[in-house]
Structures are given as C-alpha cells and as structure tokens.
Design a protein around this motif. Sequence first.
Motif, mmCIF file in Angstrom:
data_model
loop_
_atom_site.group_PDB
_atom_site.id
_atom_site.type_symbol
_atom_site.label_atom_id
_atom_site.label_comp_id
_atom_site.label_asym_id
_atom_site.label_seq_id
_atom_site.Cartn_x
_atom_site.Cartn_y
_atom_site.Cartn_z
ATOM 1 N N GLU A 72 -27.025 4.258 2.279
ATOM 2 C CA GLU A 72 -26.083 4.951 1.400
ATOM 3 C C GLU A 72 -25.173 5.929 2.145
ATOM 4 O O GLU A 72 -24.082 6.248 1.655
ATOM 5 C CB GLU A 72 -26.842 5.703 0.304
ATOM 6 C CG GLU A 72 -27.563 4.795 -0.681
ATOM 7 C CD GLU A 72 -28.213 5.552 -1.822
ATOM 8 O OE1 GLU A 72 -27.832 6.729 -2.049
ATOM 9 O OE2 GLU A 72 -29.076 4.993 -2.498
ATOM 10 N N ASN A 126 -21.554 0.584 -1.405
ATOM 11 C CA ASN A 126 -22.411 1.642 -1.947
ATOM 12 C C ASN A 126 -23.706 1.784 -1.162
ATOM 13 O O ASN A 126 -24.091 2.895 -0.771
ATOM 14 C CB ASN A 126 -22.730 1.366 -3.413
ATOM 15 C CG ASN A 126 -21.545 1.586 -4.319
ATOM 16 O OD1 ASN A 126 -20.735 0.688 -4.518
ATOM 17 N ND2 ASN A 126 -21.404 2.787 -4.869
ATOM 18 N N GLU A 156 -28.779 1.797 -5.102
ATOM 19 C CA GLU A 156 -27.615 2.392 -5.755
ATOM 20 C C GLU A 156 -26.802 1.310 -6.462
ATOM 21 O O GLU A 156 -26.682 0.190 -5.974
ATOM 22 C CB GLU A 156 -26.740 3.115 -4.724
ATOM 23 C CG GLU A 156 -25.544 3.835 -5.322
ATOM 24 C CD GLU A 156 -24.762 4.626 -4.283
ATOM 25 O OE1 GLU A 156 -23.512 4.566 -4.317
ATOM 26 O OE2 GLU A 156 -25.395 5.291 -3.445
ATOM 27 N N ASP A 159 -20.894 0.417 -7.756
ATOM 28 C CA ASP A 159 -19.746 0.746 -8.614
ATOM 29 C C ASP A 159 -18.412 0.607 -7.885
ATOM 30 O O ASP A 159 -17.355 0.551 -8.502
ATOM 31 C CB ASP A 159 -19.884 2.147 -9.214
ATOM 32 C CG ASP A 159 -20.014 3.254 -8.159
ATOM 33 O OD1 ASP A 159 -19.688 3.027 -6.978
ATOM 34 O OD2 ASP A 159 -20.450 4.364 -8.539
ATOM 35 N N PRO A 171 -24.210 8.713 -6.523
ATOM 36 C CA PRO A 171 -23.418 7.479 -6.622
ATOM 37 C C PRO A 171 -22.107 7.575 -5.858
ATOM 38 O O PRO A 171 -21.533 8.654 -5.693
ATOM 39 C CB PRO A 171 -23.170 7.339 -8.126
ATOM 40 C CG PRO A 171 -24.213 8.194 -8.784
ATOM 41 C CD PRO A 171 -24.440 9.333 -7.838
#
Length: 235
Positions: A72, A126, A156, A159, A171
């Motif tokens: 991440e 992500n 995660e 998005d 996020p």
Amino acid sequence: MVKKFKHTLTSLTVASTLFVATQVQAADIDIKLVNLTHAIAFTPILIAANDDQTALFHLGEEASLALQKMAEGGNTADLKTAVMSAGGATLDLTSAPTMAGVTSMGSLDTGPNMYLSVSAMMLPTNDGFVGLDSWKIPTEAGTYTIMLNAYDAGTEINDEIINGGGMPGTPGIPADPSGNAGTGGAGVSSNEGNQTVHIHPGNIGDNDPTGGMSDLNSSVHRWLNPVAKLVITVK
C-alpha cells in the motif's frame, strides 16, 4: 609409506570437493530486474534470500501487516526485518521508483539460504505489487530467467483514487510517478471480493482527466502479466 601418502591425498581431495560443493550451495548471485510495463513504476525493490520457513508472501493467504505496508505504501522495512531475523539476507535493489522500461541490477550473497523472494509496490495501484515467492535457487552455476506477475495484496479496495494515501488502512493511491494521472475520480470499486493475496485484476482507468470513476488513465496505466523479467546469474 606410499599407501599412507596416497590415502592422505585422497582424503584431502574429498575434503576439497565437499568444500567446493558447499560454496556452490551458498553462491553469490547477480540480479537483473526489468520493468516490462508501459507506464507503471516499481517502488524500491526488495530482494530476499530466505529459508523454507520464511517468505515475503504466499499466494492465496492473507497478507501480513509487513506485506500490507509494502503493497500500500512501498515500505519494505518490516519485511526486511522479518527476513533478517530468521537468518536471511536482503538487498535493496533500488532506492527510488523504477520506471517502465528501466533495468535495475545488483548482487546478493545468499549465505545458506536456498530460496529467493522479491517484492515492490506498483504505482499507481492501491495495493498492487510485483513479486516472487520463494523461488528455489539453483545449485548449478548459470543464468536463469523468471517472469514476474503482478499481485493484489487483498488489503485495500481498488478505488483508483490518487490522494497521497499509503499508510495501512488508509484508502487511496500515494502517487503516479509517470505523471499521466488525472483527478476527481469518484472511485472504481467499493468492495474487495478477495481479501487474500491474488493475481491483480489490473487497473481499469478512464479517459476523463478531471472526473469520471478513476484517476488513472486507461490508455497508459493498464497492463497484462508478466510485469517484470528477473534474470539471476548463479556464480
């Protein structure tokens, strides 16, 4: 006396042969990694030599917190600590993002460790990363090529929103080093169906630079596996 001399010579020869075999088992290796993508960057690339009880990740298993930090946000510190605490060896193959088409090279003394692992976050994603899970290092000297896939850590939601995120549980995508991203995306996905480490489904993107569902560009940020070529030379 002649017989004793011959016997001693034979013993020394056997001992020398065993020594050479041990040296091959723990051989130094040269490493070359090529980013095969069109516009995806790799964060600092971690190379690890580990035993059969230690791994950076396992496909189909839940990601560790250390892997989550890497996938991440590109932070490999905890993964390195885990490997070295178990007697492994690590190499920071790079210290800055490796852009598409770039080749990175280095060397690693594997010591007694028999397996090689690789991990680096892929940007912009992500929680996507390029990885190799415990590849058995050959004992025979030579050059070996392994094609590497992109994995999703499953930690995660994808998005595809670039907001500077990168900490576990936060996020969003930290950045796009290629400079091709847009802004104002509403978000591609609101759920993560597979929460274990799995093959990454790839970026979706769109062609709206100031809105749409994604901040990623569908013309440049997509990929097909493999995403990297790893060339290992065992000395």
